[in-house]
Write an enzyme that holds these catalytic residues in place. Structure first.
Site, PDB file in Angstrom:
ATOM      1  N   LYS A   1       0.840  -1.200   0.000  1.00 13.99           N
ATOM      2  CA  LYS A   1       0.000   0.000   0.000  1.00 13.99           C
ATOM      3  C   LYS A   1       0.877   1.253   0.000  1.00 13.99           C
ATOM      4  O   LYS A   1       0.605   2.215  -0.721  1.00 13.99           O
ATOM      5  CB  LYS A   1      -0.928  -0.010   1.223  1.00 13.99           C
ATOM      6  CG  LYS A   1      -2.016  -1.085   1.138  1.00 13.99           C
ATOM      7  CD  LYS A   1      -2.780  -1.261   2.449  1.00 13.99           C
ATOM      8  CE  LYS A   1      -3.745  -2.449   2.349  1.00 13.99           C
ATOM      9  NZ  LYS A   1      -4.476  -2.716   3.592  1.00 13.99           N
TER      10      LYS A   1
ATOM     11  N   GLN B   1      -4.331  -1.345   9.745  1.00 13.94           N
ATOM     12  CA  GLN B   1      -4.255  -2.681   9.164  1.00 13.94           C
ATOM     13  C   GLN B   1      -4.829  -3.711  10.131  1.00 13.94           C
ATOM     14  O   GLN B   1      -4.484  -3.736  11.316  1.00 13.94           O
ATOM     15  CB  GLN B   1      -2.791  -3.010   8.813  1.00 13.94           C
ATOM     16  CG  GLN B   1      -2.595  -4.331   8.082  1.00 13.94           C
ATOM     17  CD  GLN B   1      -3.225  -4.361   6.701  1.00 13.94           C
ATOM     18  OE1 GLN B   1      -3.415  -3.330   6.052  1.00 13.94           O
ATOM     19  NE2 GLN B   1      -3.572  -5.548   6.225  1.00 13.94           N
TER      20      GLN B   1
ATOM     21  N   ASP C   1     -10.699   2.963   4.249  1.00 19.23           N
ATOM     22  CA  ASP C   1     -11.037   1.542   4.088  1.00 19.23           C
ATOM     23  C   ASP C   1     -12.545   1.335   3.920  1.00 19.23           C
ATOM     24  O   ASP C   1     -12.979   0.275   3.472  1.00 19.23           O
ATOM     25  CB  ASP C   1     -10.609   0.756   5.338  1.00 19.23           C
ATOM     26  CG  ASP C   1      -9.295   0.013   5.157  1.00 19.23           C
ATOM     27  OD1 ASP C   1      -9.000  -0.376   4.016  1.00 19.23           O
ATOM     28  OD2 ASP C   1      -8.597  -0.179   6.163  1.00 19.23           O
TER      29      ASP C   1
HETATM   30  N1  GUN Z   1      -6.491  -6.690   6.408  1.00 22.52           N
HETATM   31  C1  GUN Z   1      -6.820  -7.457   5.350  1.00 22.52           C
HETATM   32  N2  GUN Z   1      -7.429  -6.703   4.408  1.00 22.52           N
HETATM   33  C2  GUN Z   1      -7.491  -5.445   4.894  1.00 22.52           C
HETATM   34  C3  GUN Z   1      -7.985  -4.223   4.374  1.00 22.52           C
HETATM   35  O1  GUN Z   1      -8.526  -4.122   3.286  1.00 22.52           O
HETATM   36  N3  GUN Z   1      -7.846  -3.148   5.170  1.00 22.52           N
HETATM   37  C4  GUN Z   1      -7.263  -3.229   6.389  1.00 22.52           C
HETATM   38  N4  GUN Z   1      -7.190  -2.120   7.110  1.00 22.52           N
HETATM   39  N5  GUN Z   1      -6.790  -4.334   6.889  1.00 22.52           N
HETATM   40  C5  GUN Z   1      -6.902  -5.440   6.145  1.00 22.52           C
END
Ligand code: GUN
Length: 294
Positions: free
Chosen positions: A53, A97, A120
């Site tokens: 990311k 996350q 998100d």
């Molecule tokens: N963990 C697995 N997928 C995601 C996601 O799309 N966003 C976040 N914040 N954590 C994750």
């Protein structure tokens, strides 16, 4: 034979567009969009996602910092951190996350996020906006699927869509996006307790598999000419691979592609789209933040 929906190439195209948008935005005198990524603990998979990311942010001209914390951080300290980020005008978007260590309640953290910074799309306000079709931050995976359908000119109007899976971050928002006016699919959602799931899937014009079980969707669950979207990322043992496993989707690809009109591969289908959609949300967060500060 089905047409392959190339998520990797589509994600690249979206990311290039975001980059152009950011260039224009900063040329107009605005600062670059800024995403704060919170990484707690030392789960290698989470660390790897976060690196991906952060790299994508840099490539698109947005800025991001990864704030890393030991897995022993308390829930109170985490909530204080979220408060600080919420009230910092230089922070446009916040991504925590998941999963979080056991002593921290994911829900409390998600609820604490300022909805206008929740890139998100996990906060209940943003979930609600998806339900009523208002602009907010749509969660990345179903938003990425909608983007693939649009870019491949796949019509959904009046089509029978079947969503396999009812998770908060994929199945439920997917159902709601497909239902919206203008998208106009007729939607059925199936889950682990659904009876006759095979027959229901086999009636789908658009079949979206998000159940997290390797090769759950067999060839006889795919209608001739169906569009098949595979959200699954499952590890199966494979001694021929250096890591001892390979990644497969929820769909038996070889069987399904013989019947489908369009199909997403795993990897290289839905997965790459999620980061592209996160970038889009981050730029939108920056625009909203800038508008709220004038
Ligand atoms: N963990 C697995 N997928 C995601 C996601 O799309 N966003 C976040 N914040 N954590 C994750």
């Amino acid at each position: 034979m089905a047409t392959l929906i190339d998520g990797k190439a589509t994600a690249q195209a979206v990311r290039a567009e975001v980059k152009e948008e950011v260039e224009k935005w900063t040329k107009e005198g605005n600062r670059a969009p800024y995403l704060a990524v919170v990484l707690i603990g030392d789960d290698p998979a989470s660390a790897s996602y976060v690196r991906g990311k952060a790299k994508a942010c840099t490539e698109a001209g947005t800025r991001s910092d990864t704030l890393t914390f030991d897995s022993s951080i308390s829930e109170t300290e985490t909530l204080e951190l979220i408060d600080r980020l919420n009230s910092d005008d230089d922070v446009d978007g916040i991504l925590v996350q998941l999963p979080l260590p056991d002593q921290i309640d994911d829900r409390k953290i998600i609820h604490a996020l300022a909805p206008k910074k929740d890139v998100d799309g996990f906060h209940p306000v943003n979930v609600g906006k998806v339900v009523i079709g208002e602009p907010g931050f749509p969660p990345a995976t179903p938003a990425g699927i909608m983007e693939l359908l649009r870019r491949y000119d796949i019509s959904t109007t009046g089509k029978r869509a079947v969503v396999l899976g009812r998770s908060n971050i994929v199945g439920k928002p997917m159902v709601n996006m497909l239902l919206q006016k203008g998208v106009d699919a007729t939607v059925t959602v199936c889950h682990s307790r659904t009876r006759d799931i095979d027959q229901i899937a086999a009636e789908a014009d658009l079949l979206i598999a998000a159940i997290g079980r390797a090769h759950f969707v067999t060839g006889d669950m795919v209608k001739e000419g169906a569009v098949v979207i595979d959200v699954g990322i499952n590890r199966v043992e494979d001694a021929t691979r250096p890591r001892g496993y390979r990644l497969v989707g929820d769909v038996d690809f070889e069987a399904a592609e013989r019947k489908a009109s369009y199909i997403t591969p795993v990897p290289g289908g839905v997965g790459p789209m999620t980061i592209a959609m996160l970038l889009k949300n981050t730029v939108r967060a920056a625009r909203m933040n800038a508008a709220s500060l004038v």
